[in-house]
Enzyme design. Structure first.
Site, short mmCIF file in Angstrom:
data_model
loop_
_atom_site.label_atom_id
_atom_site.label_comp_id
_atom_site.label_asym_id
_atom_site.label_seq_id
_atom_site.Cartn_x
_atom_site.Cartn_y
_atom_site.Cartn_z
CE LYS A 1 30.89 11.73 34.88
NZ LYS A 1 30.23 11.85 33.68
CG ASN A 2 33.43 11.71 31.57
OD1 ASN A 2 32.48 10.92 32.32
ND2 ASN A 2 33.17 12.81 31.15
NE ARG B 1 23.15 11.43 26.32
CZ ARG B 1 21.91 11.46 25.66
NH1 ARG B 1 20.76 11.84 26.32
NH2 ARG B 1 21.97 11.11 24.51
CB CYS C 1 20.36 14.85 27.95
SG CYS C 1 21.89 15.36 29.03
NE ARG D 1 25.06 14.22 26.08
CZ ARG D 1 25.58 14.02 27.14
NH1 ARG D 1 24.94 14.16 28.18
NH2 ARG D 1 26.59 13.20 27.25
CG ASP E 1 32.42 17.76 30.59
OD1 ASP E 1 33.09 16.66 30.63
OD2 ASP E 1 31.36 18.14 30.01
NE ARG F 1 24.63 11.19 36.52
CZ ARG F 1 24.11 11.31 35.14
NH1 ARG F 1 23.23 12.04 34.71
NH2 ARG F 1 24.52 10.27 34.25
C1 EPZ Z 1 31.16 12.88 26.59
O1 EPZ Z 1 29.70 12.64 26.32
C2 EPZ Z 1 31.20 12.93 28.05
N1 EPZ Z 1 30.43 12.05 28.92
C3 EPZ Z 1 30.60 14.25 28.64
O2 EPZ Z 1 30.86 14.68 30.05
C4 EPZ Z 1 31.17 15.56 27.68
O3 EPZ Z 1 30.28 16.71 28.11
C5 EPZ Z 1 31.27 15.30 26.24
O4 EPZ Z 1 31.75 13.92 26.12
C6 EPZ Z 1 31.90 16.45 25.60
O5 EPZ Z 1 33.34 16.36 26.02
C7 EPZ Z 1 31.34 10.85 28.93
O6 EPZ Z 1 32.46 10.72 28.55
C8 EPZ Z 1 30.69 9.64 29.54
P1 EPZ Z 1 30.07 13.61 22.25
P2 EPZ Z 1 29.21 12.24 24.98
O7 EPZ Z 1 29.38 12.38 21.78
O8 EPZ Z 1 30.43 11.21 24.24
C9 EPZ Z 1 26.94 15.34 19.13
C10 EPZ Z 1 30.26 15.21 32.21
O9 EPZ Z 1 29.79 16.40 32.62
N2 EPZ Z 1 26.56 13.95 18.85
O10 EPZ Z 1 31.20 13.95 22.39
O11 EPZ Z 1 27.90 11.89 24.84
C11 EPZ Z 1 26.48 15.77 20.39
O12 EPZ Z 1 25.25 15.94 20.55
C12 EPZ Z 1 29.61 14.69 30.67
O13 EPZ Z 1 30.93 14.31 32.60
C13 EPZ Z 1 25.66 13.72 17.82
O14 EPZ Z 1 25.17 14.58 17.15
O15 EPZ Z 1 29.57 13.62 23.97
C14 EPZ Z 1 27.35 16.99 20.85
O16 EPZ Z 1 26.78 18.15 20.37
C15 EPZ Z 1 28.53 15.44 30.13
N3 EPZ Z 1 25.66 12.29 17.42
C16 EPZ Z 1 28.71 16.54 20.32
O17 EPZ Z 1 28.50 15.62 19.29
C17 EPZ Z 1 26.09 11.37 18.17
O18 EPZ Z 1 25.88 10.19 17.91
C18 EPZ Z 1 29.62 15.93 21.27
O19 EPZ Z 1 29.13 14.91 21.93
C19 EPZ Z 1 26.94 11.49 19.35
C20 EPZ Z 1 27.29 13.01 19.54
#
Ligand code: EPZ
Length: 416
Positions: free
Chosen positions: A22-23, A91, A115, A120, A303, A395
């Protein structure tokens, strides 16, 4: 609304295949916006989130045909708006921001909103686009972004962000000059995205490392590309096999992508061996408790955290889970407690004292990975577990209950 039922006391055995990731699919589908023409993307899983991505591409002027193998025609005329009604359901829709800015010089993308697992924010995505020269305003719940021509730049992420890194890569491939992303996320899905972009003619070095360098090109071409296997689905199946004294061959699992999960399963007493094009997982009579701490790849994936809470609930001893990525990702604890799990949550720690068995109960899925943890917990529960809001599971898992049933689990889907 659909529910999944699981009758416990299962012992999984047999062979099962992992679906496409998916990701990796979501950013690769968004990347097709970067080159007009017809792209053929294979091994795309049949998921609710992929359906949303399809509708988004169609909203942006594209045409998408097929299942599993998608033919995606991205037209010459690409609109540039990702509406709230789609973004609020997924998202990851934010992944069209970079490609739209790079391809048409403007983008109007709804802010994702709240979320279940955490606040996020998307500030790092916006910072990256601004660094590349885009003008960004936030109006009426939308990101309004404009750039006559993106220009290569240094993008230092204060913390690694997976989709933020993807957006920066997709914006930079058509920018003038060179871009360096520092403290980039290193997830295998980003290496897969870089593979797709390189096939389009992009020039990228260092994907999968903390420093990614992109030299912009004038034009990209449509591609045929096959998405990598889903390491989180593979990890979920490994965990289910290990906690049910199972003997399962997981075809398509890539050991190097799941090293941290496999290390923890081995530490808990499971036996994992590479076999043919997959991984055989054998579960002992009873697993030992282990501690896990989530972190950016290659650390233990957030995850997989919920699935491990289910595993620790039936292991011998005490296990501590430390969640470092999302501030509210223990919603499944309360539901597991309904099944008799002995778990205490303190801030970003969860302390789990293992029991021999759980007891079947009616529980509610709260997010994608939480739903998977309830399904596999049901495999080790006495009696029947009914998990409502199955749409969360759909999902990110392609008919998980059917895959488990093919390994001997007694699962079914009820309601409509
Ligand atoms: C990706 O989400 C995955 N989703 C998530 O999988 C996964 O949990 C996550 O990475 C972490 O591995 C997809 O790839 C579609 P991040 P993403 O930006 O990119 C903070 C699943 O179950 N942050 O790496 O949204 C954020 O809040 C899903 O398949 C900011 O502060 O995660 C978090 O604490 C759930 N500002 C950290 O960084 C930003 O602009 C990492 O989030 C962006 C992120």
């Amino acid at each position: 609304m659909e529910s999944i039922t699981v009758r416990g006391n299962a012992r999984l055995s047999g062979t099962v295949s992992v679906s496409g990731a998916k990701n990796a699919s979501l950013p690769i589908l968004a990347a097709t916006l970067l080159a007009s023409g017809t792209h053929r993307i294979g091994n795309v899983p049949d998921l609710r989130d992929v359906d949303t991505a399809r509708r988004l591409l169609e909203k942006l002027g594209g045409r998408v045909r097929g299942h599993g193998v998608l033919d995606i025609e991205t037209g010459k005329e690409t609109t540039a708006e990702a509406p709230y009604d789609l973004v609020k359901t997924m998202r990851a829709s934010i992944l069209v921001l970079g490609p739209l800015l790079a391809r048409v010089g403007r983008a109007r993308v709804s802010l994702p909103g709240g979320c279940a697992i955490g606040e996020r924010p998307v500030n790092l995505h916006l910072m990256a686009m601004e660094r590349l020269g885009a003008e960004i305003t936030l109006e009426h719940g939308y990101i309004e972004a404009r750039a006559e021509k993106l220009r290569g730049a240094l993008i230092p992420f204060e913390e690694p962000t997976v989709t933020g890194t993807a957006n920066a890569m997709m914006a930079a491939v058509l920018a003038v000059g060179e871009t360096t992303i520092e403290n980039a996320a290193c997830e295998p899905e980003l290496v897969d995205l870089a593979g797709a972009l390189a096939t389009m003619g992009a020039r990228i070095r260092g994907a999968g490392t903390k420093t990614v360098v992109i030299r912009g090109v004038k034009k990209l071409r449509p591609i045929s590309y096959t998405v990598m296997p889903d390491r989180i689905e593979a990890g979920t199946l490994m965990t289910a096999a290990a906690m049910t004294r199972g003997d399962v061959l997981i075809e398509g699992a890539v050991p190097k992508h799941s090293a941290s999960v496999m290390d923890k399963l081995r530490e808990a007493g499971a036996v994992l061996e590479e076999e043919g094009s997959g991984l055989r997982v054998r579960g002992p009579g009873r697993l030992r408790s282990v501690d896990v701490k989530t972190g950016p790849y290659p650390a233990f994936p957030t995850d997989m955290q919920a699935q491990f809470m289910a595993l620790l609930s039936v292991s011998r001893g005490l296990g501590v889970i430390t969640e470092t990525i999302f501030e509210n990702r223990f919603m499944h604890a309360a539901e597991l407690k309904r099944m008799g799990s002995d778990v205490v949550v303190e801030g970003n720690y969860a302390i789990v004292r293992g029991k021999k068995n759980l007891s079947g109960a009616e529980v509610m899925a709260t997010d994608l990975r939480a739903s998977a943890s309830l399904v596999i917990a049901g495999l080790k529960a006495v009696g029947e577990t009914i998990i409502s809001r199955a749409y969360h599971l759909d999902r990110g898992y392609e008919r998980l209950e059917e895959k488990l049933a093919s390994l001997g689990a007694r699962t079914s889907r009820v309601g409509a």
